[in-house]
Enzyme design. Structure first.
Site, PDB file in Angstrom:
ATOM      1  N   HIS A 286      -7.533  21.849 -26.573  1.00  0.00           N
ATOM      2  CA  HIS A 286      -7.851  20.743 -25.665  1.00  0.00           C
ATOM      3  C   HIS A 286      -9.255  20.180 -25.881  1.00  0.00           C
ATOM      4  O   HIS A 286      -9.579  19.115 -25.340  1.00  0.00           O
ATOM      5  CB  HIS A 286      -7.691  21.180 -24.207  1.00  0.00           C
ATOM      6  CG  HIS A 286      -6.273  21.224 -23.751  1.00  0.00           C
ATOM      7  ND1 HIS A 286      -5.391  22.204 -24.132  1.00  0.00           N
ATOM      8  CD2 HIS A 286      -5.568  20.387 -22.941  1.00  0.00           C
ATOM      9  CE1 HIS A 286      -4.208  21.984 -23.580  1.00  0.00           C
ATOM     10  NE2 HIS A 286      -4.292  20.887 -22.860  1.00  0.00           N
ATOM     11  N   SER A 308      -2.650  16.492 -21.914  1.00  0.00           N
ATOM     12  CA  SER A 308      -2.981  17.915 -21.851  1.00  0.00           C
ATOM     13  C   SER A 308      -1.745  18.696 -21.430  1.00  0.00           C
ATOM     14  O   SER A 308      -0.772  18.129 -20.915  1.00  0.00           O
ATOM     15  CB  SER A 308      -4.110  18.150 -20.849  1.00  0.00           C
ATOM     16  OG  SER A 308      -3.621  18.289 -19.526  1.00  0.00           O
ATOM     17  N   ASP A 309      -1.775  19.998 -21.637  1.00  0.00           N
ATOM     18  CA  ASP A 309      -0.772  20.847 -21.012  1.00  0.00           C
ATOM     19  C   ASP A 309      -1.273  21.172 -19.609  1.00  0.00           C
ATOM     20  O   ASP A 309      -2.381  20.820 -19.222  1.00  0.00           O
ATOM     21  CB  ASP A 309      -0.540  22.113 -21.843  1.00  0.00           C
ATOM     22  CG  ASP A 309       0.868  22.664 -21.674  1.00  0.00           C
ATOM     23  OD1 ASP A 309       1.494  22.411 -20.620  1.00  0.00           O
ATOM     24  OD2 ASP A 309       1.355  23.349 -22.583  1.00  0.00           O
ATOM     25  N   TRP A 310      -0.436  21.848 -18.835  1.00  0.00           N
ATOM     26  CA  TRP A 310      -0.718  22.117 -17.421  1.00  0.00           C
ATOM     27  C   TRP A 310      -2.077  22.810 -17.270  1.00  0.00           C
ATOM     28  O   TRP A 310      -2.265  23.922 -17.757  1.00  0.00           O
ATOM     29  CB  TRP A 310       0.402  22.976 -16.842  1.00  0.00           C
ATOM     30  CG  TRP A 310       0.297  23.229 -15.382  1.00  0.00           C
ATOM     31  CD1 TRP A 310      -0.524  24.120 -14.754  1.00  0.00           C
ATOM     32  CD2 TRP A 310       1.064  22.599 -14.337  1.00  0.00           C
ATOM     33  NE1 TRP A 310      -0.340  24.087 -13.404  1.00  0.00           N
ATOM     34  CE2 TRP A 310       0.633  23.166 -13.110  1.00  0.00           C
ATOM     35  CE3 TRP A 310       2.052  21.627 -14.326  1.00  0.00           C
ATOM     36  CZ2 TRP A 310       1.184  22.786 -11.885  1.00  0.00           C
ATOM     37  CZ3 TRP A 310       2.597  21.243 -13.104  1.00  0.00           C
ATOM     38  CH2 TRP A 310       2.157  21.823 -11.897  1.00  0.00           C
ATOM     39  N   GLY A 312      -4.666  22.468 -18.801  1.00  0.00           N
ATOM     40  CA  GLY A 312      -5.305  22.787 -20.071  1.00  0.00           C
ATOM     41  C   GLY A 312      -6.759  22.357 -20.143  1.00  0.00           C
ATOM     42  O   GLY A 312      -7.576  23.023 -20.785  1.00  0.00           O
TER      43      GLY A 312
END
Length: 767
Positions: A286, A308-310, A312
């Site tokens: 990230h 982004s991921d959760w 992240g």
């Protein structure tokens, strides 16, 4: 020695995969020119630039930052319900770009109405959902689909899933996952395509195209979704197979193993990319400028949106990379993340970061532009609402048929001694035993909770009864899926003794695979092996059906089981698909997309490994091997049997010598091979082509898959299969951090066969 820079050979390392059926501009997003910085100054003109620029000129910094925010919605919660106030307030204030986990035409329209009709600028929201292998119609898990070696099956999944999801107000799916992995302990292997970058590339490009559609409508079509290539990048290399863990990887391995599927997805027009949770050689994905900006956005010219991921972005703090939330926002934005999922650092600290110059206004505008272009390409400014009367609320008969066919096509026959399978329809009695024999949850990981509850999988027991209506069917579970209690085994043994043949359905429940489901021991859980041993002791013929989300270590029971069918988690039509294969309605033709280790201590074991200076020699102790294990995996990549037999001939090359410079110009070599059905019934064979560069400046894997073709042949019939190999197949990436793709003179072995253990080969000289 010939060296090729990546920027001059755009087809290298995955280019031809996407070109096989790429839809130019499928995402409705123009691709930036190589060399364009994240600020977007060198980006090629796109179809929505005028509208985006006009809207940017009207937006405040706060509203721009709001477009970079994605907030979660509680499943099955209506507007005004608990936990939704934050979403609704942000939408009303124009401080929200996207919502995830919302679905249903009525709910999505209600939230969309707040953004469109109550915010100052009326910018529509983007709704995302994890539609991984189906919404209402659950297809086999992606790992199972890869076993088909037929990208058409993943296209059918994507098309049906997209139609169901878009009718429910969903615009964007967080799929496909294209993390190549050599780690079966990693639960998320279920969500990907296994251990090979070429196979994964083909399936990734196919699924992207099918989700997003082509033609003039593209993403504006009412049955299409924006796809998301995840997780960028190298997530499959997590140490120990533990989710979210560290990855330490060389530039060469990053580019040769982990990046090709993402390049194929970009070439196919993928609309979005998701950053991964892991660090990459010490730098979290990230906040990784090298991967997100230098490779993805500059070198590949990607002008889509990076999400982004959760949490992240927030996790940059826990990684020890960012000092606080403001630092996390600065690092992630400047590295190339365009939208923050769940956590709120960008919206909270973004204005101060822009004011102080720590985040440039050009970078902010670039990120917002990427979000807005996606919304325009989806047609959300013209049609922000979904037609509630057209909402799909359950699987159709056609969709179920597709899921059933895909399930059967995905299965891999691992073993079949004494022609135990297929079962004769005249069999008088069958015992169906095991903890999953009567299970309605063979759907696999990543299934919508409402779908798991409302549309369970067809039970194997019910399907066997339907397939053999004249047979007496006995049943006993024997053991629980994860329990150690063996008191039920005698009842199962009695059922087997009373039957002519037994079907033993064992494996792992869906909860043991997928995200946050790493296992240190990947054998059958609980007392399931004891059940198999007890059935074997009866002396009755039996079939073991494996239902699982990862490769399993198969214990001593393997030699005692006459037949073993790998069914994976087959989805909503699980029982019917399994019965179709057991009774021969479908002749299994699937192949393993991942190696099966003998024991967990052997991991990693994969076909595309590099040789050592002392390769395995059974007669020499001082070579690379384990003292207490046979060499190699239990079942190799590409392995799979059939109810018929095939003969594959020697590969023939159109030329045995070619200049590296000719390959650079686009010349190719044709490889042809004959395949013949030598058995007594129609069946499928997967012809597989592998290459090996004997000596290179960067040591090459002993085999690399570079072509496959699933061929259906009637008994006694033959066919010539042809492949073309070129620069993208015969070169490799070096450890140059700027990206150097090299084709070197030397000897290439070209193998063709029905698994990674193929022995038939020809030799190609590169001059």
């Amino acid at each position: 020695m010939s060296g090729i820079r990546r920027r001059t050979l755009l087809a290298a390392a995955g280019g031809t995969v996407a070109a096989a059926g790429a839809v130019p501009g499928a995402a409705g997003v123009a691709q930036a020119a190589p060399g364009a910085r994240a600020g977007g100054a060198a980006r090629k003109p796109g179809p929505y630039d005028r509208q985006v620029d006009a809207l940017l000129g009207r937006m405040s910094v706060e509203e721009k930052l709001g477009q970079l925010q994605q907030l979660p919605w509680a499943y099955d919660t209506g507007p005004g319900g608990g936990g939704t106030k934050e979403v609704e307030d942000a939408a009303r204030a124009g401080r929200l770009g996207s919502v995830l986990n919302i679905y249903g035409a009525e709910s999505s329209n209600a939230v969309q109405k707040i953004a469109v009709e109550e915010s100052r600028l009326g910018i529509p929201l983007l709704f995302g959902l994890d539609v991984i292998h189906g919404l209402w119609t659950t297809f086999p898990i992606p790992l199972a689909q890869a076993s088909t070696f037929d990208p058409a099956v993943t296209e059918r999944d994507a098309e049906i899933s997209a139609a169901e999801a878009r009718s429910n107000g969903v615009h964007w799916t967080f799929a496909p996952m294209m993390d190549v992995t050599h780690e079966p302990r990693w639960g998320r292997i279920a969500e990907g395509c296994g251990e090979d970058p070429y196979l994964t590339s083909v399936f990734a490009a196919a699924k992207v195209r099918a989700y997003q559609g082509g033609g003039t409508d593209g993403l504006r079509g009412r049955n299409r979704l924006a796809a998301c290539a995840k997780h960028f990048v190298a997530y499959g290399g997590a140490e120990g197979g533990r989710d979210y863990n560290t990855v330490d990887v060389s530039e060469a391995r990053l580019r040769n193993l982990y990046l090709p599927p993402f390049k194929a997805a970009v070439d196919a027009g993928v609309a979005t990319v998701m950053a991964s949770f892991n660090t990459i050689s010490g730098v979290p994905a990230h906040g990784n400028t090298h991967t997100l900006t230098e490779i993805l956005k500059e070198e590949w010219g990607y002008a889509g949106m990076v999400v982004s991921d959760w949490t992240g972005v927030q996790e940059l703090i826990a990684h020890g990379f960012a000092e606080d939330g403001a630092d996390a926002a600065r690092l992630s934005l400047n590295a190339g993340v365009d939208m923050e999922m769940s956590s709120t650092n960008v919206t909270r600290y973004g204005k101060a970061l822009v004011r102080s110059g720590k985040v440039g206004l050009a970078r902010l505008d670039d990120a917002v532009s990427r979000v807005l272009r996606l919304k325009f390409s989806l047609g959300l400014f013209d049609e922000p609402y979904v037609d509630e009367s057209a909402e799909i609320r359950e699987p159709s008969k056609k969709a179920r048929t597709a899921a059933r066919e895909t399930g059967a096509r995905s299965m891999v026959l691992l073993r079949n001694e004494r022609r135990t399978l297929p079962l004769g329809r005249s069999v008088s009695s069958i015992a169906v035993v095991g903890p999953f024999a009567d299970s309605g949850d063979l759907l696999g990981t990543w299934v919508l909770p409402a779908a798991r509850e409302r549309f369970p999988s067809v039970r194997v027991l019910d399907a066997v009864r339907a397939a053999a209506p004249g047979a007496k069917i006995g049943h006993a579970r024997g053991v629980d899926p994860e329990g150690t209690d063996t008191s039920g085994i005698p009842e199962a043994v009695a059922a087997v003794r009373a039957a002519e043949v037994a079907v033993v359905v064992v494996g792992e429940p869906p909860a043991l695979s997928g995200e946050a489901a790493a296992r240190s021991d990947i054998g059958l859980p609980g007392a399931q092996e004891k059940l198999i041993a007890a059935v074997a002791d009866t002396g009755k013929p039996f079939v073991v059906v494996l239902v699982n989300g990862r490769p399993l270590t198969i214990g001593d029971w393997l030699d005692r089981a006459p037949a073993v069918l790998e069914a994976w988690h087959p989805g909503i039509e699980a029982g019917n698909a399994i019965a179709d294969v057991l009774f021969g309605k479908v002749n299994p033709g699937g192949k393993l997309p991942v190696s099966f280790p003998r024991v967990a201590g052997q991991i990693p074991v994969h076909y595309n490994h590099e040789n050592t200076g002392r390769p395995y020699d059974p007669d020499n102790k001082y070579t690379s091997k384990y003292l207490d294990l046979p060499h190699g995996p239990q079942f190799a990549f590409g392995h799979g049997l059939s109810y018929t037999t095939f003969e594959i001939g020697e590969p023939r090359l159109s030329t045995t010598r070619i200049a590296a410079e000719a390959l650079e110009r686009g010349d190719t070599v044709e490889v042809s091979v004959s395949v013949r059905n030598t058995g007594d019934r129609e069946g499928d064979e997967v012809v597989q082509l592998y290459v090996h560069d004997r000596a290179a400046s960067v040591v090459q894997p002993v085999r690399r898959l570079r072509g496959f073709r699933r061929v259906a042949l009637a008994a006694g019939r033959s066919r010539t299969v042809r492949f073309r190999i070129g620069a993208e197949d015969l070169g490799f990436w070096t450890n140059d951090p700027d990206g150097t793709y090299r084709i070197e003179p030397g000897t290439i072995d070209v193998y063709v066969g029905n698994s990674s253990r193929a022995t038939a080969k020809s030799t190609l000289m590169l001059t």
